[in-house]
Design a protein around this motif. Structure first.
Motif, short mmCIF file in Angstrom:
data_model
loop_
_atom_site.label_atom_id
_atom_site.label_comp_id
_atom_site.label_asym_id
_atom_site.label_seq_id
_atom_site.Cartn_x
_atom_site.Cartn_y
_atom_site.Cartn_z
N ALA A 48 0.91 -1.11 -0.10
CA ALA A 48 -0.15 -0.32 0.00
C ALA A 48 0.96 1.42 -0.26
O ALA A 48 0.53 2.26 -0.35
CB ALA A 48 -0.86 0.01 1.06
N LYS A 49 1.61 0.65 0.65
CA LYS A 49 2.91 2.34 1.13
C LYS A 49 3.67 2.63 -0.75
O LYS A 49 3.77 3.82 -1.34
CB LYS A 49 4.37 2.24 2.27
CG LYS A 49 3.01 2.23 3.66
CD LYS A 49 4.17 2.32 4.08
CE LYS A 49 3.20 2.14 5.31
NZ LYS A 49 4.13 2.77 7.05
N ALA A 50 3.82 1.09 -1.29
CA ALA A 50 5.22 1.37 -2.43
C ALA A 50 4.52 1.76 -3.85
O ALA A 50 5.06 2.47 -4.47
CB ALA A 50 5.89 -0.12 -2.62
N CYS A 51 3.07 1.48 -4.11
CA CYS A 51 2.52 0.99 -4.89
C CYS A 51 1.23 2.39 -4.48
O CYS A 51 0.34 1.85 -4.05
CB CYS A 51 1.99 0.58 -5.43
SG CYS A 51 2.95 -1.02 -5.56
N ARG A 52 1.21 3.76 -4.61
CA ARG A 52 1.07 4.17 -4.69
C ARG A 52 -0.84 4.63 -5.78
O ARG A 52 -2.07 5.17 -5.07
CB ARG A 52 0.71 5.67 -4.25
CG ARG A 52 1.75 6.16 -3.79
CD ARG A 52 1.20 6.23 -2.08
NE ARG A 52 2.38 5.85 -1.07
CZ ARG A 52 2.00 6.48 0.37
NH1 ARG A 52 0.62 5.80 0.27
NH2 ARG A 52 2.49 6.44 1.38
N GLN A 53 -0.96 4.21 -6.82
CA GLN A 53 -2.26 3.77 -7.43
C GLN A 53 -1.86 2.36 -7.13
O GLN A 53 -3.33 2.93 -8.20
CB GLN A 53 -0.99 4.21 -9.34
CG GLN A 53 -0.87 5.88 -8.55
CD GLN A 53 -0.14 5.76 -10.64
OE1 GLN A 53 -0.49 4.88 -11.59
NE2 GLN A 53 0.59 6.32 -10.34
N LEU A 54 -2.38 1.66 -6.50
CA LEU A 54 -3.01 0.68 -6.11
C LEU A 54 -4.23 0.86 -5.73
O LEU A 54 -4.53 1.61 -4.92
CB LEU A 54 -2.41 -0.13 -5.32
CG LEU A 54 -2.69 -1.75 -5.51
CD1 LEU A 54 -2.67 -2.64 -6.70
CD2 LEU A 54 -2.09 -2.36 -3.78
N HIS A 55 -5.17 0.63 -6.47
CA HIS A 55 -6.91 0.49 -6.24
C HIS A 55 -7.53 -0.79 -6.60
O HIS A 55 -8.93 -0.52 -5.94
CB HIS A 55 -7.50 1.27 -6.62
CG HIS A 55 -7.62 1.29 -8.69
ND1 HIS A 55 -8.11 -0.09 -9.03
CD2 HIS A 55 -6.46 1.92 -9.53
CE1 HIS A 55 -7.82 0.44 -10.20
NE2 HIS A 55 -6.71 0.94 -10.85
N MET A 102 -9.00 3.01 -2.63
CA MET A 102 -9.43 1.52 -3.10
C MET A 102 -10.97 1.85 -3.52
O MET A 102 -11.52 2.50 -3.47
CB MET A 102 -9.86 0.60 -2.00
CG MET A 102 -8.65 0.28 -1.28
SD MET A 102 -7.55 -0.89 -2.65
CE MET A 102 -8.66 -2.05 -2.95
N ARG A 103 -11.20 0.98 -5.21
CA ARG A 103 -12.09 1.04 -6.08
C ARG A 103 -13.01 -0.73 -5.76
O ARG A 103 -14.53 -0.37 -5.60
CB ARG A 103 -11.74 1.36 -7.53
CG ARG A 103 -11.12 2.67 -7.34
CD ARG A 103 -11.29 3.03 -9.24
NE ARG A 103 -10.17 4.08 -8.81
CZ ARG A 103 -9.97 4.54 -10.16
NH1 ARG A 103 -9.94 3.90 -11.03
NH2 ARG A 103 -8.96 5.85 -10.54
N LYS A 104 -11.75 -1.61 -6.22
CA LYS A 104 -12.31 -3.35 -5.83
C LYS A 104 -11.34 -3.59 -4.86
O LYS A 104 -10.08 -3.41 -4.99
CB LYS A 104 -12.29 -3.52 -6.99
CG LYS A 104 -13.11 -2.32 -8.76
CD LYS A 104 -12.59 -3.60 -10.02
CE LYS A 104 -13.38 -2.35 -10.71
NZ LYS A 104 -12.89 -2.84 -12.52
#
Length: 501
Positions: free
Chosen positions: A223-230, A255-257
């Protein structure tokens, strides 16, 4: 006598090869023909190919190979030949050639660009794993080629398919883990997230289904390293409840999904999201505050905490899909549905299979106006419940212009109520045809005239389920797939005279 003299003269004229002279073979001739000495090229031979490469070759190894082949071709001299062989005169031994290292093999001398192209063909066919992981352990040159970023675009580390034999699946999984040793020398929970964070900072979707040992540190690091992870898929994975909660605390606003499978850990995960809630409760308002951009919500139909005295949450304004399906009767009611979807005008899919407490009036009050898929099927439970017999027209009159899939299997609506509901698809304005392409009426009291009307109006209908429909004639109570089968059903309904049922 003349014949005998001629024969002796012919024998004296024959040329006898000199002692120690070597007869050239066809193989040696081709080697010298393709890569003669002084040409700056050398040959590399494998099982199915012969390569001509620039640069000096391993002359010593080539000489040894030729000597070994000559020794195999020459017969072993008998005792008479050994006795008749003259004693060779001693000659000074030539100077010893400088010692060379062992031949690294033809694969180590192929140019790096060619190796990358060969690996690229295999990766395009079967993916980078496990081939690149295994090829990287051959030699340093292959490891350098297998580590090229151009070969690592999409990586799948999933376990073997369930359809494969169990023994073969275990063996394939061991090979996959062994091939990952060069990429991740330690266990993945501590190394994999760090590598993903460093190498894939723009990662948006991560699927970790069927994984074991997913720890809190691993998910928080992602979560901290991948700032575009949704989007995160944790279906069928052994995940600690604290790991998911910690991950949502870090990445919840974007978060989207989120995919979770119902298990013993799911209860703890959902219960931990809202302090003060007892286990087996769905923290609706806390989820809405923690994940405001959620687009897909697929969760077990757990009962939420009591809504008395609790203000409505912000809702899910971006929610497009909601699935609360189950195979048994659950606790989802109109109140729960309103608390979940009161702020979701963009909903496209609503799956409420098994939610027998939901009524058509409760669905009619939802804010979404362009619902495309509505699943209200009751499978194997309608006989034990008291179902509503009226209200289905409220559903079709609101969404007839956008519905593509409608599932009413097992519902207790009356013949007249279903006739009014399905008649909404024949009254489209502007001469346009309905978008309905899938209709499941299994176990309902739909009549032949109602089915004929809806099939005639919905020309794009590709799936029609009429199993166990008590009001239809025998021989037509089955599922129809494809346009031809649906049209055949229509012809049979129009030509078959009504019969008592």
């Amino acid at each position: 006598m003349a014949t005998r003299a001629a024969r002796q003269a012919w024998r004296r004229g024959r040329v006898t090869p000199l002692a120690g002279a070597r007869v050239r073979s066809a193989e040696d001739w081709w080697w010298d023909r393709l890569a003669p000495s002084g040409s700056g090229c050398h040959l590399l031979q494998s099982d199915s190919m012969l390569l001509v490469l620039p640069g000096p070759g391993p002359a010593r190894a080539r000489t040894k190979r030729r000597a070994a082949r000559r020794a195999q071709r020459q017969p072993h001299p008998g005792p008479r030949a050994a006795a008749a062989k003259p004693k060779a005169t001693s000659r000074p031994e030539p100077a010893a050639a400088p010692e060379q290292g062992p031949d690294a093999g033809w694969g180590d001398r192929i140019p790096l660009e060619i190796l990358v192209q060969i690996f690229g063909l295999l990766v395009a066919a079967d993916g980078p794993m496990p081939f690149l992981g295994r090829a990287a352990r051959v030699c340093r040159r292959w490891q350098e080629a297998a580590s090229q970023p151009a070969l690592w675009r999409t990586v799948t580390l999933s376990p073997p398919l369930a359809s494969r034999p169990a023994k073969g699946g275990v063996k394939a999984e061991k090979k996959l883990l062994a091939s990952l040793e060069w990429l991740m020398p330690n266990r993945w929970p501590s190394v994999f997230p760090k590598l993903v964070g460093e190498s894939c900072p723009r990662l948006t979707f991560l699927k970790l289904s069927d994984c074991h040992g997913v720890t809190t540190d691993a998910l928080v690091m992602l979560a901290k390293a991948c700032r575009q992870l949704h989007s995160l898929d944790l279906q069928h994975s052994m995940v600690e409840s604290t790991a998911v909660v910690s991950f949502l605390e870090e990445a919840g606003p974007r978060m989207r999904k989120l995919w979770l499978t119902y298990s013993s850990q799911t209860t703890a995960i959902l219960g931990a999201l809202l302090v003060g809630c007892t286990p087996l409760q769905l923290p609706v308002e806390a989820l809405q505050k923690g994940c405001p951009q959620l687009q897909v919500f697929d969760a077990p139909p757990l009962p939420p905490p009591s809504g008395r005295g609790v203000a409505l949450g912000p809702g899910f304004p971006s929610l497009e899909e909601l699935c609360l399906a189950s195979s048994t009767c659950n606790f989802v009611s109109n109140e729960v549905l309103d608390r979940l979807l009161h702020g979701s005008p963009n909903l496209r899919l609503l799956d409420l299979r098994g939610c027998a407490r939901i009524t058509p009036a409760g669905l009619h009050n939802l804010p979404c106006q362009e619902l495309e898929q509505l699943h209200l099927g009751l499978y194997g439970m309608s006989d034990r419940l008291t179902l509503a017999k009226e209200g289905s027209p409220l559903l079709t009159q609101k969404w007839y212009h956008t519905l593509r899939e409608l599932d009413l299997s097992g519902q207790g609506f009356s013949e007249k109520d279903l006739e009014q509901a399905l008649a909404a698809f024949s009254g489209t304005s502007g001469g346009s045809h309905p978008a309905l392409c899938s209709l499941n009426l299994r176990g309902t009291r739909v009549t032949p005239s109602t089915v004929s009307s809806v099939v005639s109006s919905c020309r794009g209908l590709l799936y029609l389920n009429l199993e166990s429909c008590r009001c239809l004639p025998r021989g037509l109570k089955r599922a129809y797939r494809g346009l031809e089968e649906v049209q055949w059903c229509l012809e049979q309904l129009l030509t078959t005279p009504p019969s008592p049922h």
